[in-house]
Enzyme design. Structure first.
Site, PDB file in Angstrom:
ATOM      1  N   ARG A  34       0.805  -0.777  -0.014  1.00 40.37           N
ATOM      2  CA  ARG A  34      -0.147   0.268  -0.049  1.00 40.37           C
ATOM      3  C   ARG A  34       0.605   0.989   0.645  1.00 40.37           C
ATOM      4  NH1 ARG A  34       2.316   2.205   4.243  1.00 40.37           N
ATOM      5  NH2 ARG A  34       0.221   4.025   3.436  1.00 40.37           N
ATOM      6  N   GLY A  35       0.580   2.385  -0.204  1.00 43.65           N
ATOM      7  CA  GLY A  35       1.017   3.272  -0.826  1.00 43.65           C
ATOM      8  C   GLY A  35       1.413   3.847  -1.689  1.00 43.65           C
ATOM      9  N   ALA A  36       0.791   5.303  -2.284  1.00 42.74           N
ATOM     10  CA  ALA A  36       0.361   5.675  -3.747  1.00 42.74           C
ATOM     11  C   ALA A  36       1.634   4.933  -4.406  1.00 42.74           C
ATOM     12  CB  ALA A  36       0.293   7.169  -3.652  1.00 42.74           C
ATOM     13  N   ASN A  73      -6.016  12.570  -0.142  1.00 38.37           N
ATOM     14  CA  ASN A  73      -4.706  11.754   0.634  1.00 38.37           C
ATOM     15  C   ASN A  73      -5.791  11.278   1.451  1.00 38.37           C
ATOM     16  OD1 ASN A  73      -1.679  10.476   1.531  1.00 38.37           O
ATOM     17  ND2 ASN A  73      -1.668  12.191   3.505  1.00 38.37           N
ATOM     18  N   LYS A  74      -5.244  10.205   2.279  1.00 36.76           N
ATOM     19  CA  LYS A  74      -5.335   8.723   3.465  1.00 36.76           C
ATOM     20  C   LYS A  74      -7.198  10.471   4.211  1.00 36.76           C
ATOM     21  CE  LYS A  74      -5.885   5.487   3.614  1.00 36.76           C
ATOM     22  NZ  LYS A  74      -6.578   4.901   3.006  1.00 36.76           N
ATOM     23  N   ASP A  85      -2.103  10.591  -2.539  1.00 32.80           N
ATOM     24  CA  ASP A  85      -2.778   9.570  -3.151  1.00 32.80           C
ATOM     25  C   ASP A  85      -2.523  10.542  -5.013  1.00 32.80           C
ATOM     26  OD1 ASP A  85      -2.304   8.423  -0.541  1.00 32.80           O
ATOM     27  OD2 ASP A  85      -2.435   6.973  -2.135  1.00 32.80           O
ATOM     28  N   GLN A 138      -3.072   2.054  10.017  1.00 37.95           N
ATOM     29  CA  GLN A 138      -2.143   2.123   8.870  1.00 37.95           C
ATOM     30  C   GLN A 138      -0.707   3.417   9.846  1.00 37.95           C
ATOM     31  OE1 GLN A 138      -4.511   3.143   7.777  1.00 37.95           O
ATOM     32  NE2 GLN A 138      -4.433   2.276   5.877  1.00 37.95           N
TER      33      GLN A 138
HETATM   34  O1  MRU Z   1      -5.129   3.071   1.795  1.00 38.03           O
HETATM   35  P1  MRU Z   1      -3.324   3.612   1.297  1.00 38.03           P
HETATM   36  O2  MRU Z   1      -2.616   2.744   3.017  1.00 38.03           O
HETATM   37  O3  MRU Z   1      -2.655   2.781   0.790  1.00 38.03           O
HETATM   38  O4  MRU Z   1      -3.143   5.200   1.900  1.00 38.03           O
HETATM   39  C1  MRU Z   1      -2.134   5.798   1.796  1.00 38.03           C
HETATM   40  C2  MRU Z   1      -2.394   6.536   1.528  1.00 38.03           C
HETATM   41  O5  MRU Z   1      -2.879   7.657   2.094  1.00 38.03           O
HETATM   42  C3  MRU Z   1      -0.865   7.475   1.315  1.00 38.03           C
HETATM   43  O6  MRU Z   1      -0.936   8.989   2.697  1.00 38.03           O
HETATM   44  C4  MRU Z   1       0.139   8.220   0.593  1.00 38.03           C
HETATM   45  O7  MRU Z   1      -0.455   7.016   0.114  1.00 38.03           O
HETATM   46  C5  MRU Z   1       1.327   9.213   0.112  1.00 38.03           C
HETATM   47  S1  MRU Z   1       2.158   7.271   0.077  1.00 38.03           S
HETATM   48  C6  MRU Z   1       3.272   7.652   0.172  1.00 38.03           C
END
Ligand code: MRU
Length: 369
Positions: free
Chosen positions: A48-50, A274-275, A264, A223
Site C-alpha cells: 500500500r501507499g501510492a 490523501n488518506k 495519493d 496505518q
Molecule cells: O490506503 P493507503 O494506506 O494506501 O493510503 C496511503 C496514503 O494515504 C498515503 O498517505 C499516500 O499514499 C502517500 S504515501 C507516500
C-alpha cells in the site's frame, strides 16, 4: 544517507512484498506468482501507499506474463535491483516463441485488472501506462519482454531516487526540536523504500536534527498505529500515537511544529487527495496557525486533473468500519461511510514538496513545475 527498505521488489519471476497487513506483529515477505495474488495484495493493502502500489503494478504485469509462459524453477524475468535498492542489469530468459498478439492481449487484460484495484492513487495508472507504452511501440515479443523488465526496474529505481531527493527537500523545512504531526503511513513502507513525508522526518533526523513524530492512528485500517509507529521505532525516532479525533486538540495546544502528510494524487492546482482525515488536519492546522506540508513525488501529480473535483475517491467496505479484524463492534446491519481518501483544497496547503523542490502557492503543476 537514508537507507531503503525492500517494501516492493521483484525477483525470479515473482513480486516480493513486505506484507503490511501483518505488521507490526510479524515481518514477512510474500512472493506473489500470479496476477490474482498481485491484485488481491493491492486491494487488501498487503502492499500500500501510492508510490509502492505504482511499483507493484508495474512488476505485476511481468507476473501476468510469467504466469502464462514462465516455468517453475526457470523464471523468464529477474530484476536487477536488490533489497538495498542497488542495481545491475535485469535478466530475461524467454522460453520458445511467444505470439506477440497473445502477449499484448494478456498485458492489456492484466493492465485493466491492476488499474481497477485502487482508483485514487494516480501512481498506479501512471506506472501501468508507462509500461503499456512499451507494447504500443513494439511488435516483437522478445523486444517487448526485454523492455518491460527494464521499464519496471526503471520505475522502481526512479522511485528510490525521487525518494532521496524529496526527503532531502522535505527535511529542509524541519528544524532541531520540531514535533511533526503526520497521518497514515508515508515512510519507506509506502514507497519503493525511502518514503515521502515520514521519510523527510527520517532524513532530518539522519542529518542530526532531534525531531519527533505525533502519529494519528488512522482509522479504520490503522496505518499510523501499525506502520508509522513501527517505522519510527525501527529508525529510533520518538513517536507518540493519538486517536484521529485528538488531532484538532493537539494542534490547538501549540505542541505541533508542522503537519507533514503524503499524497495519493495532486491535481494541477495543488488540491491533494490523501488518506481520509487529512482534510480535517489541514482545516485545524489553518485555524491554529500550524504549517501544513504535503510531500509527494511527481508520479503522484496528475496534470490531467484540473482540480480536486476530478479526483476519484475510493470507497471501501463497511466492514472495515464495523469490525476490527474478525470482531464486530457495531450492530451487524449498520451501514458505514468509508471513503479511503479525502481531498484537501490547495489554499490550506503551505507547501508541496516533490523531488524537484519545495513548491509554494499558487501551485501550477504541469506548467514546468
Ligand atoms: O490506503 P493507503 O494506506 O494506501 O493510503 C496511503 C496514503 O494515504 C498515503 O498517505 C499516500 O499514499 C502517500 S504515501 C507516500
Amino acid at each position: 544517507m537514508l537507507k531503503a527498505i525492500p517494501t516492493v521488489r521483484f525477483s525470479r519471476g515473482r513480486l516480493r512484498i513486505i506484507d503490511q497487513t501483518l505488521l507490526p506483529g510479524r515481518y514477512e515477505v510474500a512472493a506473489l506468482g500470479d496476477l490474482d495474488a498481485v491484485c488481491d495484495a493491492i486491494a487488501r493493502l498487503r502492499v500500500r501507499g501510492a508510490p509502492a502500489i505504482g511499483v507493484a503494478g508495474a512488476y505485476g504485469l511481468l507476473v501476468a506474463v510469467e504466469e502464462k509462459w514462465g516455468h517453475t524453477g526457470s523464471p523468464m524475468f529477474d530484476s536487477g535491483i536488490d533489497d538495498a535498492g542497488d542495481g545491475s542489469a535485469p535478466k530475461l530468459d524467454m522460453p520458445g516463441a511467444i505470439e506477440a498478439d497473445e502477449l499484448v492481449a494478456t498485458l492489456n487484460r492484466a493492465s485493466e485488472r491492476i488499474v481497477a484495484t485502487r482508483p485514487t492513487a494516480v501512481n498506479l495508472g501512471w506506472a501501468v501506462s508507462r509500461m503499456s507504452a512499451v507494447w504500443r511501440d513494439e511488435r516483437d515479443a522478445h523486444a517487448i519482454c526485454r523492455r518491460l523488465i527494464a521499464e519496471a526496474d526503471a520505475i522502481l529505481r526512479e522511485d528510490l531516487e525521487m525518494g532521496r531527493a524529496m526527503t532531502t527537500h522535505g527535511a529542509s523545512l524541519l528544524s532541531d526540536g520540531d514535533r511533526v504531526l503526520t497521518h497514515c503511513n508515508t515512510g519507506a513502507l509506502a514507497t519503493g523504500g525511502i518514503g515521502t513525508a515520514l521519510g523527510a522526518v527520517f532524513a532530518a533526523s539522519a542529518s542530526g536534527a532531534k525531531v519527533s513524530v505525533f502519529a494519528d492512528e488512522t482509522r479504520p485500517l490503522l496505518q499510523g498505529a501499525r506502520l508509522t509507529a513501527w517505522e519510527c521505532r525501527e529508525r529510533g525516532i520518538p513517536v507518540t500515537l493519538l486517536v484521529d479525533g485528538a488531532a484538532a486538540s493537539l494542534l490547538s495546544s501549540g505542541d505541533v511544529s508542522c503537519v507533514m502528510v503524503g499524497a495519493d494524487r495532486v491535481a494541477r492546482n495543488g488540491d491533494t487527495a490523501n488518506k481520509v482525515g487529512t482534510l480535517g488536519l489541514a482545516l485545524a492546522a489553518r485555524r491554529f496557525g500550524v504549517p501544513f506540508y504535503v510531500v509527494a513525488p511527481s508520479s503522484s501529480v496528475d496534470v490531467l486533473s484540473r482540480d480536486g473535483a476530478a479526483i476519484p475517491v475510493e470507497h471501501r467496505a463497511a466492514r472495515e468500519v464495523t469490525h476490527m479484524g474478525a470482531e464486530a463492534f457495531a450492530p451487524g446491519d449498520v451501514g458505514a461511510y468509508n471513503p479511503a481518501f479525502d481531498v484537501t483544497p490547495a489554499d490550506l496547503i503551505t507547501a508541496i514538496v516533490t523531488e524537484k523542490g519545495v513548491h509554494r502557492p499558487p501551485f501550477r503543476f504541469g506548467e514546468g513545475a
